[in-house]
Design a protein around this motif. Structure first.
Motif, PDB file in Angstrom:
ATOM      1  N   VAL A   2       0.848  -1.184   0.000  1.00 17.17           N
ATOM      2  CA  VAL A   2       0.000   0.000   0.000  1.00 17.17           C
ATOM      3  C   VAL A   2       0.887   1.237   0.000  1.00 17.17           C
ATOM      4  CG1 VAL A   2      -1.783   1.272   1.248  1.00 17.17           C
ATOM      5  CG2 VAL A   2      -1.814  -1.235   1.239  1.00 17.17           C
ATOM      6  N   HIS A   3       0.618   2.150  -0.942  1.00 15.15           N
ATOM      7  CA  HIS A   3       1.364   3.400  -1.014  1.00 15.15           C
ATOM      8  C   HIS A   3       0.610   4.454  -0.212  1.00 15.15           C
ATOM      9  CE1 HIS A   3       4.047   6.391  -2.562  1.00 15.15           C
ATOM     10  NE2 HIS A   3       3.079   7.071  -3.138  1.00 15.15           N
ATOM     11  N   LEU A   4       1.333   5.150   0.673  1.00 18.80           N
ATOM     12  CA  LEU A   4       0.709   6.122   1.563  1.00 18.80           C
ATOM     13  C   LEU A   4       1.329   7.499   1.344  1.00 18.80           C
ATOM     14  CD1 LEU A   4       0.914   3.886   4.751  1.00 18.80           C
ATOM     15  CD2 LEU A   4      -1.158   4.362   3.446  1.00 18.80           C
ATOM     16  N   VAL A   5       0.498   8.508   1.328  1.00 21.26           N
ATOM     17  CA  VAL A   5       0.977   9.875   1.158  1.00 21.26           C
ATOM     18  C   VAL A   5       0.385  10.745   2.260  1.00 21.26           C
ATOM     19  CG1 VAL A   5       1.086  11.873  -0.347  1.00 21.26           C
ATOM     20  CG2 VAL A   5       1.184   9.576  -1.339  1.00 21.26           C
ATOM     21  N   GLU A   6       1.285  11.329   3.068  1.00 18.14           N
ATOM     22  CA  GLU A   6       0.850  12.223   4.138  1.00 18.14           C
ATOM     23  C   GLU A   6       0.905  13.674   3.676  1.00 18.14           C
ATOM     24  OE1 GLU A   6       3.583   9.159   6.383  1.00 18.14           O
ATOM     25  OE2 GLU A   6       3.636  10.282   4.513  1.00 18.14           O
ATOM     26  N   ARG A  19      -3.907  19.632  11.255  1.00 19.69           N
ATOM     27  CA  ARG A  19      -4.615  18.412  10.868  1.00 19.69           C
ATOM     28  C   ARG A  19      -3.804  17.713   9.793  1.00 19.69           C
ATOM     29  NH1 ARG A  19      -9.300  17.012   7.166  1.00 19.69           N
ATOM     30  NH2 ARG A  19     -10.504  15.374   8.220  1.00 19.69           N
ATOM     31  N   LEU A  20      -3.340  16.526  10.120  1.00 20.58           N
ATOM     32  CA  LEU A  20      -2.585  15.719   9.174  1.00 20.58           C
ATOM     33  C   LEU A  20      -3.535  14.791   8.425  1.00 20.58           C
ATOM     34  CD1 LEU A  20       0.478  14.691  11.361  1.00 20.58           C
ATOM     35  CD2 LEU A  20       0.119  16.783  10.035  1.00 20.58           C
ATOM     36  N   SER A  21      -3.205  14.563   7.173  1.00 20.33           N
ATOM     37  CA  SER A  21      -3.986  13.648   6.341  1.00 20.33           C
ATOM     38  C   SER A  21      -3.062  12.596   5.748  1.00 20.33           C
ATOM     39  CB  SER A  21      -4.677  14.405   5.203  1.00 20.33           C
ATOM     40  OG  SER A  21      -5.549  15.392   5.689  1.00 20.33           O
ATOM     41  N   CYS A  22      -3.620  11.436   5.508  1.00 19.55           N
ATOM     42  CA  CYS A  22      -2.873  10.344   4.871  1.00 19.55           C
ATOM     43  C   CYS A  22      -3.847   9.602   3.962  1.00 19.55           C
ATOM     44  CB  CYS A  22      -2.289   9.418   5.915  1.00 19.55           C
ATOM     45  SG  CYS A  22      -1.522   7.926   5.239  1.00 19.55           S
ATOM     46  N   VAL A  23      -3.475   9.480   2.709  1.00 19.57           N
ATOM     47  CA  VAL A  23      -4.311   8.769   1.745  1.00 19.57           C
ATOM     48  C   VAL A  23      -3.570   7.531   1.275  1.00 19.57           C
ATOM     49  CG1 VAL A  23      -5.504   8.897  -0.468  1.00 19.57           C
ATOM     50  CG2 VAL A  23      -5.408  10.905   1.026  1.00 19.57           C
ATOM     51  N   ALA A  24      -4.275   6.417   1.298  1.00 23.16           N
ATOM     52  CA  ALA A  24      -3.703   5.142   0.874  1.00 23.16           C
ATOM     53  C   ALA A  24      -4.082   4.844  -0.573  1.00 23.16           C
ATOM     54  CB  ALA A  24      -4.197   4.022   1.777  1.00 23.16           C
ATOM     55  N   SER A  25      -3.202   4.101  -1.247  1.00 27.20           N
ATOM     56  CA  SER A  25      -3.435   3.785  -2.653  1.00 27.20           C
ATOM     57  C   SER A  25      -4.528   2.758  -2.848  1.00 27.20           C
ATOM     58  CB  SER A  25      -2.143   3.282  -3.297  1.00 27.20           C
ATOM     59  OG  SER A  25      -1.677   2.121  -2.617  1.00 27.20           O
ATOM     60  N   SER A  26      -4.826   2.012  -1.799  1.00 30.05           N
ATOM     61  CA  SER A  26      -5.877   1.013  -1.893  1.00 30.05           C
ATOM     62  C   SER A  26      -6.477   0.794  -0.518  1.00 30.05           C
ATOM     63  CB  SER A  26      -5.342  -0.306  -2.457  1.00 30.05           C
ATOM     64  OG  SER A  26      -4.353  -0.841  -1.610  1.00 30.05           O
ATOM     65  N   GLY A  27      -7.670   0.272  -0.503  1.00 29.42           N
ATOM     66  CA  GLY A  27      -8.334   0.026   0.763  1.00 29.42           C
ATOM     67  C   GLY A  27      -8.404  -1.455   1.058  1.00 29.42           C
ATOM     68  N   GLN A  74     -12.627   6.838   1.390  1.00 31.90           N
ATOM     69  CA  GLN A  74     -11.545   7.602   0.770  1.00 31.90           C
ATOM     70  C   GLN A  74     -10.185   6.968   1.007  1.00 31.90           C
ATOM     71  OE1 GLN A  74     -12.056  10.363  -1.158  1.00 31.90           O
ATOM     72  NE2 GLN A  74     -14.253   9.990  -0.869  1.00 31.90           N
ATOM     73  N   ASN A  75     -10.155   5.838   1.698  1.00 29.86           N
ATOM     74  CA  ASN A  75      -8.881   5.189   2.064  1.00 29.86           C
ATOM     75  C   ASN A  75      -7.967   6.184   2.771  1.00 29.86           C
ATOM     76  OD1 ASN A  75      -9.774   2.877   0.737  1.00 29.86           O
ATOM     77  ND2 ASN A  75      -8.773   3.454  -1.185  1.00 29.86           N
ATOM     78  N   ALA A  76      -8.521   6.940   3.692  1.00 30.62           N
ATOM     79  CA  ALA A  76      -7.764   8.012   4.324  1.00 30.62           C
ATOM     80  C   ALA A  76      -7.849   7.928   5.845  1.00 30.62           C
ATOM     81  CB  ALA A  76      -8.285   9.374   3.860  1.00 30.62           C
ATOM     82  N   VAL A  77      -6.827   8.452   6.465  1.00 31.34           N
ATOM     83  CA  VAL A  77      -6.800   8.588   7.913  1.00 31.34           C
ATOM     84  C   VAL A  77      -6.304   9.989   8.237  1.00 31.34           C
ATOM     85  CG1 VAL A  77      -4.452   7.658   8.191  1.00 31.34           C
ATOM     86  CG2 VAL A  77      -6.085   7.521  10.089  1.00 31.34           C
ATOM     87  N   TYR A  78      -6.823  10.555   9.306  1.00 24.28           N
ATOM     88  CA  TYR A  78      -6.505  11.918   9.689  1.00 24.28           C
ATOM     89  C   TYR A  78      -6.031  11.953  11.138  1.00 24.28           C
ATOM     90  CZ  TYR A  78      -9.524  12.418   5.640  1.00 24.28           C
ATOM     91  OH  TYR A  78     -10.082  12.282   4.393  1.00 24.28           O
ATOM     92  N   CYS A  94       2.444   8.012   8.622  1.00 23.10           N
ATOM     93  CA  CYS A  94       1.239   7.205   8.527  1.00 23.10           C
ATOM     94  C   CYS A  94       1.651   5.766   8.213  1.00 23.10           C
ATOM     95  CB  CYS A  94       0.376   7.774   7.401  1.00 23.10           C
ATOM     96  SG  CYS A  94      -1.052   6.802   6.962  1.00 23.10           S
ATOM     97  N   ALA A  95       0.923   4.809   8.761  1.00 23.34           N
ATOM     98  CA  ALA A  95       1.240   3.411   8.521  1.00 23.34           C
ATOM     99  C   ALA A  95      -0.034   2.579   8.484  1.00 23.34           C
ATOM    100  CB  ALA A  95       2.170   2.882   9.607  1.00 23.34           C
ATOM    101  N   VAL A  96       0.032   1.462   7.775  1.00 28.83           N
ATOM    102  CA  VAL A  96      -1.086   0.528   7.751  1.00 28.83           C
ATOM    103  C   VAL A  96      -0.572  -0.865   8.097  1.00 28.83           C
ATOM    104  CG1 VAL A  96      -2.384   1.851   6.058  1.00 28.83           C
ATOM    105  CG2 VAL A  96      -0.889   0.012   5.273  1.00 28.83           C
ATOM    106  N   GLY A  97      -1.434  -1.646   8.727  1.00 28.82           N
ATOM    107  CA  GLY A  97      -1.036  -2.988   9.102  1.00 28.82           C
ATOM    108  C   GLY A  97      -2.242  -3.861   9.375  1.00 28.82           C
ATOM    109  N   ARG A  98      -1.985  -5.173   9.442  1.00 27.73           N
ATOM    110  CA  ARG A  98      -3.068  -6.120   9.656  1.00 27.73           C
ATOM    111  C   ARG A  98      -3.417  -6.280  11.120  1.00 27.73           C
ATOM    112  NH1 ARG A  98      -5.898  -6.880   5.031  1.00 27.73           N
ATOM    113  NH2 ARG A  98      -4.422  -6.797   3.287  1.00 27.73           N
ATOM    114  N   VAL A  99      -2.531  -5.800  11.982  1.00 32.19           N
ATOM    115  CA  VAL A  99      -2.747  -5.987  13.414  1.00 32.19           C
ATOM    116  C   VAL A  99      -2.906  -4.622  14.066  1.00 32.19           C
ATOM    117  CG1 VAL A  99      -1.802  -6.975  15.524  1.00 32.19           C
ATOM    118  CG2 VAL A  99      -1.331  -8.057  13.327  1.00 32.19           C
TER     119      VAL A  99
END
Length: 120
Positions: A2-6, A19-27, A74-78, A94-99
């Motif tokens: 997953v590609h993430l852009v903050e 306010r920080l934003s992070c958009v992921a390339s996929s959900g 939006q596949n996003a986290v703030y 920003c990070a994504v994970g299964r756990v």
């Protein structure tokens, strides 16, 4: 992978907000988290939200000042940060994970980071 852009970092005076934003390339069904790293210090956990909105974790320093939220559509986290202090100065990742855990090595993909600088 997953590609993430903050985005949303910058310079703010103590007591201010960002306010920080992070958009992921996929959900997918992953947890989304924020970590930070200050110069000369280890990366530390800030906040995380599971796939289920409202299921959140916060570090002690973030409780009451920072709010994490996500938009699965939006596949996003703030990360809304208030009452900022000079010690909040760091690169925020920003990070994504299964756990859904407050541990950096449990997250699989990371953004490039966004600088937050809080002046006194």
């Amino acid at each position: 992978q997953v590609h993430l852009v903050e985005s949303g970092g910058g310079l703010v005076q103590a007591g201010g907000s960002l306010r920080l934003s992070c958009v992921a390339s996929s959900g997918s069904n992953y947890a989304m988290a924020w970590f930070r790293q200050a110069p000369g210090k280890e990366r530390e956990f800030v906040a995380a939200e599971s796939w289920h909105p409202g299921d959140t974790l916060y570090s002690d320093f973030a409780k009451g000042r920072f709010t994490i939220s996500r938009d699965n559509g939006q596949n996003a986290v703030y990360l809304q940060m208030r009452s900022l202090r000079p010690e909040d100065t760091a690169v925020y990742y920003c990070a994504v994970g299964r756990v859904f855990l407050p541990t950096a090595n449990m997250y699989d993909d990371w953004g490039q980071g966004t600088q937050v600088t809080v002046s006194s």
